[in-house]
Motif scaffolding. Sequence first.
Motif, PDB file in Angstrom:
ATOM      1  N   TRP A 158       3.668 -13.339   4.026  1.00  0.00           N
ATOM      2  CA  TRP A 158       2.297 -13.189   4.137  1.00  0.00           C
ATOM      3  C   TRP A 158       1.882 -12.191   3.173  1.00  0.00           C
ATOM      4  O   TRP A 158       0.787 -11.887   2.867  1.00  0.00           O
ATOM      5  CB  TRP A 158       1.355 -12.614   4.768  1.00  0.00           C
ATOM      6  CG  TRP A 158       0.382 -12.211   5.760  1.00  0.00           C
ATOM      7  CD1 TRP A 158      -0.349 -11.302   6.010  1.00  0.00           C
ATOM      8  CD2 TRP A 158      -1.015 -13.047   5.443  1.00  0.00           C
ATOM      9  NE1 TRP A 158      -1.858 -10.946   6.115  1.00  0.00           N
ATOM     10  CE2 TRP A 158      -2.880 -11.880   5.324  1.00  0.00           C
ATOM     11  CE3 TRP A 158      -1.014 -13.929   4.363  1.00  0.00           C
ATOM     12  CZ2 TRP A 158      -3.246 -12.180   5.116  1.00  0.00           C
ATOM     13  CZ3 TRP A 158      -2.446 -14.229   4.495  1.00  0.00           C
ATOM     14  CH2 TRP A 158      -3.666 -13.341   4.629  1.00  0.00           C
ATOM     15  N   ALA A 159       2.595 -10.766   2.814  1.00  0.00           N
ATOM     16  CA  ALA A 159       2.481  -9.714   1.346  1.00  0.00           C
ATOM     17  C   ALA A 159       2.575  -9.755   0.573  1.00  0.00           C
ATOM     18  O   ALA A 159       1.317  -9.468  -0.593  1.00  0.00           O
ATOM     19  CB  ALA A 159       3.355  -8.644   2.061  1.00  0.00           C
ATOM     20  N   ARG A 160       3.205 -11.090   0.184  1.00  0.00           N
ATOM     21  CA  ARG A 160       3.420 -11.581  -0.859  1.00  0.00           C
ATOM     22  C   ARG A 160       2.380 -12.380  -1.665  1.00  0.00           C
ATOM     23  O   ARG A 160       1.722 -12.365  -2.556  1.00  0.00           O
ATOM     24  CB  ARG A 160       4.972 -12.361  -1.186  1.00  0.00           C
ATOM     25  CG  ARG A 160       5.225 -12.534  -2.615  1.00  0.00           C
ATOM     26  CD  ARG A 160       5.219 -11.744  -3.513  1.00  0.00           C
ATOM     27  NE  ARG A 160       6.404 -10.576  -3.346  1.00  0.00           N
ATOM     28  CZ  ARG A 160       7.752 -10.585  -3.717  1.00  0.00           C
ATOM     29  NH1 ARG A 160       8.108 -11.348  -3.595  1.00  0.00           N
ATOM     30  NH2 ARG A 160       7.864  -9.670  -2.986  1.00  0.00           N
ATOM     31  N   PHE A 161       1.603 -13.256  -0.079  1.00  0.00           N
ATOM     32  CA  PHE A 161       0.751 -13.850  -0.783  1.00  0.00           C
ATOM     33  C   PHE A 161      -0.453 -13.345  -0.787  1.00  0.00           C
ATOM     34  O   PHE A 161      -1.245 -13.273  -1.816  1.00  0.00           O
ATOM     35  CB  PHE A 161       0.598 -14.261   0.701  1.00  0.00           C
ATOM     36  CG  PHE A 161      -0.194 -15.529   0.315  1.00  0.00           C
ATOM     37  CD1 PHE A 161      -0.785 -16.788  -0.397  1.00  0.00           C
ATOM     38  CD2 PHE A 161      -1.716 -15.168   1.134  1.00  0.00           C
ATOM     39  CE1 PHE A 161      -1.960 -17.874  -0.659  1.00  0.00           C
ATOM     40  CE2 PHE A 161      -2.955 -15.985   1.534  1.00  0.00           C
ATOM     41  CZ  PHE A 161      -2.933 -17.202   0.138  1.00  0.00           C
ATOM     42  N   ARG A 162      -0.767 -12.006  -0.699  1.00  0.00           N
ATOM     43  CA  ARG A 162      -1.966 -11.055  -0.523  1.00  0.00           C
ATOM     44  C   ARG A 162      -2.190 -11.166  -2.261  1.00  0.00           C
ATOM     45  O   ARG A 162      -2.773 -11.476  -2.550  1.00  0.00           O
ATOM     46  CB  ARG A 162      -1.699  -9.860   0.284  1.00  0.00           C
ATOM     47  CG  ARG A 162      -2.604 -10.771   1.851  1.00  0.00           C
ATOM     48  CD  ARG A 162      -3.670 -11.398   1.748  1.00  0.00           C
ATOM     49  NE  ARG A 162      -4.320 -10.480   1.569  1.00  0.00           N
ATOM     50  CZ  ARG A 162      -4.976  -9.702   1.817  1.00  0.00           C
ATOM     51  NH1 ARG A 162      -4.951  -9.789   3.220  1.00  0.00           N
ATOM     52  NH2 ARG A 162      -6.103  -9.313   1.713  1.00  0.00           N
ATOM     53  N   ARG A 163      -0.860 -10.033  -2.593  1.00  0.00           N
ATOM     54  CA  ARG A 163      -0.259  -9.833  -4.116  1.00  0.00           C
ATOM     55  C   ARG A 163      -0.512 -10.835  -4.881  1.00  0.00           C
ATOM     56  O   ARG A 163      -0.930 -10.758  -5.845  1.00  0.00           O
ATOM     57  CB  ARG A 163       0.732  -8.755  -3.746  1.00  0.00           C
ATOM     58  CG  ARG A 163       1.323  -7.750  -3.429  1.00  0.00           C
ATOM     59  CD  ARG A 163       2.456  -6.920  -3.514  1.00  0.00           C
ATOM     60  NE  ARG A 163       3.443  -7.260  -3.698  1.00  0.00           N
ATOM     61  CZ  ARG A 163       4.311  -7.547  -2.250  1.00  0.00           C
ATOM     62  NH1 ARG A 163       4.314  -7.510  -1.251  1.00  0.00           N
ATOM     63  NH2 ARG A 163       5.349  -8.244  -2.701  1.00  0.00           N
ATOM     64  N   LEU A 164       0.160 -12.152  -5.151  1.00  0.00           N
ATOM     65  CA  LEU A 164      -0.362 -12.735  -6.068  1.00  0.00           C
ATOM     66  C   LEU A 164      -1.784 -13.829  -5.354  1.00  0.00           C
ATOM     67  O   LEU A 164      -2.145 -14.092  -6.507  1.00  0.00           O
ATOM     68  CB  LEU A 164       1.124 -14.217  -5.794  1.00  0.00           C
ATOM     69  CG  LEU A 164       2.842 -14.036  -6.110  1.00  0.00           C
ATOM     70  CD1 LEU A 164       2.838 -15.067  -5.083  1.00  0.00           C
ATOM     71  CD2 LEU A 164       2.127 -13.745  -6.934  1.00  0.00           C
ATOM     72  N   GLU A 165      -1.918 -13.772  -4.560  1.00  0.00           N
ATOM     73  CA  GLU A 165      -3.191 -14.291  -4.992  1.00  0.00           C
ATOM     74  C   GLU A 165      -4.770 -13.321  -5.813  1.00  0.00           C
ATOM     75  O   GLU A 165      -5.169 -13.501  -6.333  1.00  0.00           O
ATOM     76  CB  GLU A 165      -4.139 -14.060  -2.635  1.00  0.00           C
ATOM     77  CG  GLU A 165      -5.635 -14.547  -2.708  1.00  0.00           C
ATOM     78  CD  GLU A 165      -6.163 -14.397  -1.490  1.00  0.00           C
ATOM     79  OE1 GLU A 165      -6.711 -15.548  -1.163  1.00  0.00           O
ATOM     80  OE2 GLU A 165      -5.309 -13.457  -1.082  1.00  0.00           O
TER      81      GLU A 165
END
Length: 251
Positions: A158-165
């Motif tokens: 979830w944290a990686r998704f937020r950064r890549l988003e």
Amino acid sequence: MSSAQVQLNQPPRRRLGPPIAAGLAVLVLVAGAAGGWLWLSSAERFPLKAVRLDGRLLKVEEAELQQAILPYLNKGMLGLDIDRIRYALEALPWIAEVTVRRQWPDALVIGVVERVAVARWNDGLLSDSGVLFEPRQETFPPELPMLQGPADSVSSVWARFRRLETIFARAGLEIAALRLDERRAWTAELTDGVVVKLGVDETDTAAERFVRALPQIGAPAESRLARVDLRYPNGFALAWSSVAPQNPRKQ
């Protein structure tokens, strides 16, 4: 003529001592109190006439609430088991918080806060507070991104998704799915179907490099971007798919 009194051999009478008498008195009082409580808590005394909902339902249906609490409503106002009613409601997947209280003289007030889903996770959903839950499939919001990964990787995915988003949004791109495989390699899929291989290390740096270079990249004629490989230390590779020309309208 003389008379004689005959005394039968009867056991002497014993008086109850103070401790025993006090104990019996307590038992009598307890029995009386229990009987009084049963009388007061019966449905005929202080009957429950209404159940009021305090909260907005988007995913939980009223029928679900009724089914959960109905077994506990066959008592009067004093006999309601508030804790059991709350536990029964908290067991519903979409419910995050519940408050239950009596409102005299004849109502039960239930406050409900639903969970807010931010992503799909494997076969369930992830809430905005980081809780995994599994409601019925038909209640899944269709617009949620799809996240996948090992069981112990929920927070990191979830944290990686937020950064890549945030990174891809600078180029007007939106992530539809993000997957972490057993080898700890990342793969993203954009909403237009483009697959982005991010690799294991420095995925954010590689994504930044791609987004900065994207405006200078020209697409070949009659083709569309299909695949991006960011697993190179100083660059990336692109794969294109052909776009079939549209048939002209028949005259």
